[in-house]
Motif scaffolding. Sequence first.
Motif, mmCIF file in Angstrom:
data_model
loop_
_atom_site.group_PDB
_atom_site.id
_atom_site.type_symbol
_atom_site.label_atom_id
_atom_site.label_comp_id
_atom_site.label_asym_id
_atom_site.label_seq_id
_atom_site.Cartn_x
_atom_site.Cartn_y
_atom_site.Cartn_z
ATOM 1 N N ARG A 212 -26.825 -7.910 -10.718
ATOM 2 C CA ARG A 212 -27.351 -7.678 -12.065
ATOM 3 C C ARG A 212 -26.543 -8.475 -13.096
ATOM 4 N NH1 ARG A 212 -32.179 -6.112 -13.384
ATOM 5 N NH2 ARG A 212 -32.226 -4.277 -12.042
ATOM 6 N N HIS A 213 -27.241 -9.121 -14.023
ATOM 7 C CA HIS A 213 -26.642 -9.909 -15.114
ATOM 8 C C HIS A 213 -25.855 -11.134 -14.617
ATOM 9 C CE1 HIS A 213 -27.951 -6.641 -17.498
ATOM 10 N NE2 HIS A 213 -27.048 -5.793 -17.045
ATOM 11 N N SER A 214 -26.122 -11.583 -13.427
ATOM 12 C CA SER A 214 -25.446 -12.783 -12.936
ATOM 13 C C SER A 214 -26.288 -14.006 -13.290
ATOM 14 C CB SER A 214 -25.258 -12.707 -11.418
ATOM 15 O OG SER A 214 -26.519 -12.695 -10.778
ATOM 16 N N GLU A 215 -25.656 -15.172 -13.187
ATOM 17 C CA GLU A 215 -26.378 -16.420 -13.404
ATOM 18 C C GLU A 215 -27.511 -16.541 -12.378
ATOM 19 O OE1 GLU A 215 -24.157 -20.257 -12.976
ATOM 20 O OE2 GLU A 215 -23.860 -19.929 -15.122
ATOM 21 N N GLU A 216 -27.227 -16.065 -11.186
ATOM 22 C CA GLU A 216 -28.222 -16.147 -10.108
ATOM 23 C C GLU A 216 -29.499 -15.375 -10.453
ATOM 24 O OE1 GLU A 216 -25.033 -15.603 -9.630
ATOM 25 O OE2 GLU A 216 -24.379 -17.204 -8.279
ATOM 26 N N GLU A 217 -29.323 -14.270 -11.167
ATOM 27 C CA GLU A 217 -30.506 -13.490 -11.561
ATOM 28 C C GLU A 217 -31.461 -14.361 -12.381
ATOM 29 O OE1 GLU A 217 -29.750 -9.806 -13.718
ATOM 30 O OE2 GLU A 217 -31.882 -9.560 -14.163
ATOM 31 N N VAL A 218 -30.879 -15.123 -13.301
ATOM 32 C CA VAL A 218 -31.678 -16.002 -14.166
ATOM 33 C C VAL A 218 -32.331 -17.104 -13.331
ATOM 34 C CG1 VAL A 218 -31.615 -17.519 -16.182
ATOM 35 C CG2 VAL A 218 -30.122 -15.511 -16.085
ATOM 36 N N ILE A 219 -31.534 -17.686 -12.434
ATOM 37 C CA ILE A 219 -32.052 -18.782 -11.607
ATOM 38 C C ILE A 219 -33.201 -18.289 -10.723
ATOM 39 C CG2 ILE A 219 -31.476 -20.385 -9.721
ATOM 40 C CD1 ILE A 219 -28.621 -20.528 -10.951
ATOM 41 N N VAL A 220 -32.986 -17.153 -10.062
ATOM 42 C CA VAL A 220 -33.997 -16.619 -9.146
ATOM 43 C C VAL A 220 -35.299 -16.302 -9.888
ATOM 44 C CG1 VAL A 220 -34.573 -14.570 -7.758
ATOM 45 C CG2 VAL A 220 -32.444 -15.807 -7.334
ATOM 46 N N LYS A 221 -35.168 -15.684 -11.061
ATOM 47 C CA LYS A 221 -36.368 -15.363 -11.838
ATOM 48 C C LYS A 221 -37.103 -16.629 -12.282
ATOM 49 C CE LYS A 221 -35.263 -10.668 -13.292
ATOM 50 N NZ LYS A 221 -34.714 -9.790 -14.352
ATOM 51 N N SER A 222 -36.344 -17.677 -12.575
ATOM 52 C CA SER A 222 -36.971 -18.955 -12.953
ATOM 53 C C SER A 222 -37.704 -19.582 -11.777
ATOM 54 C CB SER A 222 -35.920 -19.947 -13.465
ATOM 55 O OG SER A 222 -35.147 -19.363 -14.465
ATOM 56 N N ILE A 223 -37.113 -19.474 -10.589
ATOM 57 C CA ILE A 223 -37.766 -20.049 -9.403
ATOM 58 C C ILE A 223 -39.085 -19.315 -9.131
ATOM 59 C CG2 ILE A 223 -37.559 -20.418 -6.898
ATOM 60 C CD1 ILE A 223 -34.552 -20.816 -7.297
ATOM 61 N N THR A 229 -46.280 -20.677 -11.518
ATOM 62 C CA THR A 229 -46.892 -21.712 -12.364
ATOM 63 C C THR A 229 -47.638 -22.732 -11.511
ATOM 64 O OG1 THR A 229 -45.121 -21.452 -13.975
ATOM 65 C CG2 THR A 229 -46.416 -23.468 -14.131
ATOM 66 N N LEU A 230 -47.072 -23.013 -10.330
ATOM 67 C CA LEU A 230 -47.706 -23.979 -9.424
ATOM 68 C C LEU A 230 -48.805 -23.332 -8.583
ATOM 69 C CD1 LEU A 230 -44.469 -25.843 -8.271
ATOM 70 C CD2 LEU A 230 -46.276 -26.774 -9.741
ATOM 71 N N GLY A 231 -49.068 -22.055 -8.822
ATOM 72 C CA GLY A 231 -50.137 -21.363 -8.098
ATOM 73 C C GLY A 231 -49.741 -20.934 -6.700
ATOM 74 N N LEU A 232 -48.432 -20.773 -6.471
ATOM 75 C CA LEU A 232 -47.959 -20.400 -5.139
ATOM 76 C C LEU A 232 -47.434 -18.972 -5.125
ATOM 77 C CD1 LEU A 232 -45.827 -23.632 -4.573
ATOM 78 C CD2 LEU A 232 -48.075 -23.167 -3.574
ATOM 79 N N LYS A 233 -47.537 -18.349 -3.956
ATOM 80 C CA LYS A 233 -46.865 -17.065 -3.749
ATOM 81 C C LYS A 233 -45.420 -17.351 -3.356
ATOM 82 C CE LYS A 233 -50.584 -14.329 -3.905
ATOM 83 N NZ LYS A 233 -50.745 -13.235 -4.851
ATOM 84 N N ILE A 234 -44.545 -16.380 -3.588
ATOM 85 C CA ILE A 234 -43.140 -16.611 -3.261
ATOM 86 C C ILE A 234 -42.520 -15.428 -2.526
ATOM 87 C CG2 ILE A 234 -42.440 -15.979 -5.640
ATOM 88 C CD1 ILE A 234 -40.122 -18.139 -5.203
ATOM 89 N N THR A 235 -41.721 -15.766 -1.521
ATOM 90 C CA THR A 235 -41.037 -14.769 -0.695
ATOM 91 C C THR A 235 -39.531 -14.945 -0.868
ATOM 92 O OG1 THR A 235 -42.808 -15.026 0.928
ATOM 93 C CG2 THR A 235 -40.816 -13.876 1.678
ATOM 94 N N ALA A 236 -38.818 -13.833 -1.050
ATOM 95 C CA ALA A 236 -37.358 -13.905 -1.114
ATOM 96 C C ALA A 236 -36.802 -13.467 0.229
ATOM 97 C CB ALA A 236 -36.836 -12.994 -2.219
ATOM 98 N N GLU A 237 -35.909 -14.249 0.792
ATOM 99 C CA GLU A 237 -35.289 -13.834 2.055
ATOM 100 C C GLU A 237 -33.847 -13.416 1.815
ATOM 101 O OE1 GLU A 237 -34.135 -18.114 3.971
ATOM 102 O OE2 GLU A 237 -36.024 -17.259 4.664
ATOM 103 N N GLY A 238 -33.305 -12.639 2.751
ATOM 104 C CA GLY A 238 -31.898 -12.246 2.654
ATOM 105 C C GLY A 238 -31.616 -11.142 1.649
ATOM 106 N N ILE A 239 -32.581 -10.262 1.402
ATOM 107 C CA ILE A 239 -32.351 -9.123 0.497
ATOM 108 C C ILE A 239 -31.462 -8.105 1.217
ATOM 109 C CG2 ILE A 239 -33.404 -7.270 -0.867
ATOM 110 C CD1 ILE A 239 -36.028 -8.913 -0.799
ATOM 111 N N GLU A 240 -30.270 -7.891 0.676
ATOM 112 C CA GLU A 240 -29.329 -6.990 1.356
ATOM 113 C C GLU A 240 -29.002 -5.740 0.555
ATOM 114 O OE1 GLU A 240 -25.925 -9.138 2.861
ATOM 115 O OE2 GLU A 240 -27.150 -10.328 4.224
ATOM 116 N N THR A 241 -29.387 -5.699 -0.717
ATOM 117 C CA THR A 241 -29.079 -4.525 -1.530
ATOM 118 C C THR A 241 -30.309 -4.060 -2.310
ATOM 119 O OG1 THR A 241 -28.458 -5.754 -3.528
ATOM 120 C CG2 THR A 241 -26.712 -5.365 -1.915
#
Length: 284
Positions: A212-223, A229-241
């Motif tokens: 929470r509140h990390s730089e990565e949070e911003v990056i991930v949300k942007s991705i 925006t490109l009309g694609l679905k997105i999957t996040a891998e490696g969710i550990e928490t």
Amino acid sequence: HMKNKGKNGYTFYENKMGKRILENAFMVNQIRKAIEKEQFSLHYQPIIDIESNTIYGAEALIRWFHPERGYIPPMDYIPLIEETGQIFDITSLVLQIGFKQKMIWNEKGYSNLKLSLNISSKSLVNRNINDEIEGLLKRYNIKPNEIILEITETSFMDNIDNSINVLTKLEKSGIGISLDDFGTGYSSLAQLKRLPVHNVKMDREFIRTMKRHSEEEVIVKSIIELAHTLGLKITAEGIETEEQKNILLEGRCDYGQGYYLSKPVEASSFEGILLNYKKVTSYE
Ligand code: C2E
Ligand code: MG
Ligand code: MG
Ligand code: MG
């Protein structure tokens, strides 16, 4: 003095190469035996629809349990056998085991479950994988839109035009194409528009350090936004928490995978997971 140095350098290089060739030859032989002795199997990790918390699919991951050496991770041999050509046999084996398992799940009423298979790029361009897949779909009575092929983006670089041809044919037949390890390759954004993909899998590395509140949070949300925006679905891998899952939910990430949700398990245990979740996500 110079000559000596050069000679030593050369000898060292030669020994190192020789050792590698020997190790590789040993591995090639080990893999041939392992195929004969049926030491390869698939484990399955659920892919969750994050918003509804239902199971969307199963990613098949190859497993090699060696009787003496124990478990050998795919990254210890997949890159090597891509060079030796044994990847063709492994790909065929994975397709065979995976499709058969999908048929069993379909017979139990889980035909909505998408089966994701990791396909090495070498297998994509050097062999008529279209025919192989078409044959298996018929044989096991599976619809193309029940199958997703995961392709890594770095693999496209070798033979991009040829890869795009093969993937376009597969996609036209209704098979889903997912770009694996998204964000790790160097030309991902430039190539993305050219590739016939419907989904990207954000590399585990982005999620690993995300709090929470990390730089990565911003990056991930942007991705996630970029993919949408490109009309694609997105999957996040490696969710550990749980925190990571919640951030992804807020960011409207479509699908997720990771130890927090479930580790990869053998097929028999996967059925238990299916029963525990409310229902399999239905097609949109
Ligand atoms: P991948 O396709 O990106 O697979 C995701 C990897 O992350 C898997 O490792 C999985 O077990 C692991 N993983 C899942 N959730 C978590 C988590 O929460 N934390 C952590 N730390 N790891 C997690 P695995 O099974 O060792 O596979 C590694 C790679 O090997 C795969 O990366 C894929 O590129 C390749 N691979 C696996 N199976 C096959 C196959 O059948 N054929 C081919 N060609 N490659 C395969
Ligand atoms: Mg994958
Ligand atoms: Mg991946
Ligand atoms: Mg990976």
